[in-house]
Design a protein around this motif. Sequence first.
Motif, mmCIF file in Angstrom:
data_model
loop_
_atom_site.group_PDB
_atom_site.id
_atom_site.type_symbol
_atom_site.label_atom_id
_atom_site.label_comp_id
_atom_site.label_asym_id
_atom_site.label_seq_id
_atom_site.Cartn_x
_atom_site.Cartn_y
_atom_site.Cartn_z
ATOM 1 N N ASP A 236 -3.323 0.447 -4.071
ATOM 2 C CA ASP A 236 -4.367 0.042 -3.198
ATOM 3 C C ASP A 236 -4.915 -1.460 -3.088
ATOM 4 O OD1 ASP A 236 -7.202 0.874 -1.902
ATOM 5 O OD2 ASP A 236 -7.756 -0.628 -3.493
ATOM 6 N N GLY B 59 0.566 4.302 0.616
ATOM 7 C CA GLY B 59 0.031 5.172 2.184
ATOM 8 C C GLY B 59 0.634 4.200 2.747
ATOM 9 N N TYR C 277 4.675 6.758 2.689
ATOM 10 C CA TYR C 277 4.093 6.947 2.712
ATOM 11 C C TYR C 277 4.190 8.333 3.865
ATOM 12 C CZ TYR C 277 2.523 12.050 1.734
ATOM 13 O OH TYR C 277 2.809 13.603 1.737
ATOM 14 N N THR C 278 3.137 7.219 5.099
ATOM 15 C CA THR C 278 3.150 7.397 5.946
ATOM 16 C C THR C 278 4.388 7.425 6.940
ATOM 17 O OG1 THR C 278 1.141 7.236 5.353
ATOM 18 C CG2 THR C 278 2.125 7.116 8.466
ATOM 19 N N ASP D 31 0.692 -1.029 -0.230
ATOM 20 C CA ASP D 31 -0.134 -0.106 0.092
ATOM 21 C C ASP D 31 0.840 1.119 -0.072
ATOM 22 O OD1 ASP D 31 -1.811 2.019 0.592
ATOM 23 O OD2 ASP D 31 -3.183 1.017 1.737
#
Length: 144
Positions: A93, A40, A43-44, A38
Amino acid sequence: MASHVLIPVDDSDRSTAALEFALEEHSSAKLTALHVIDPGDVYTATGLETGTLSNYERVRNEHETQAENLLETARRRAEDAGVELETEYVIGDVSETIVDFAEDRDVNHVVLGSHGRTGASRILLGSVAETVARRSPVPVTIVR
């Protein structure tokens, strides 16, 4: 009987159960284990908004290394069962990528694990298995 089975894998016990199920029930089919990273999560973990691109690259590389290790473990399980297993990881995703992979690679069955969440936790956390089952163009077996 399915001729190409996709098994999305992560590091959960349910994913391992789905892989074992697929190895046993679909041993004569072409089997592909897929791990989806993922973006995200990458990135997180980088804190990119205050960090640098090198942080992003480092964290992405760590996620890719983890994916390779996870898939190597899956290959060894398949080898122990006397079954050939192709493996691949992609960034995207999770639910959408699994469905797209099934469509694009002539998969005709998906076997995946589910944590079996119900009620508020399912609504708040979402369910990859449920989303894949609803959107998949091919039959889906959910292993709990």
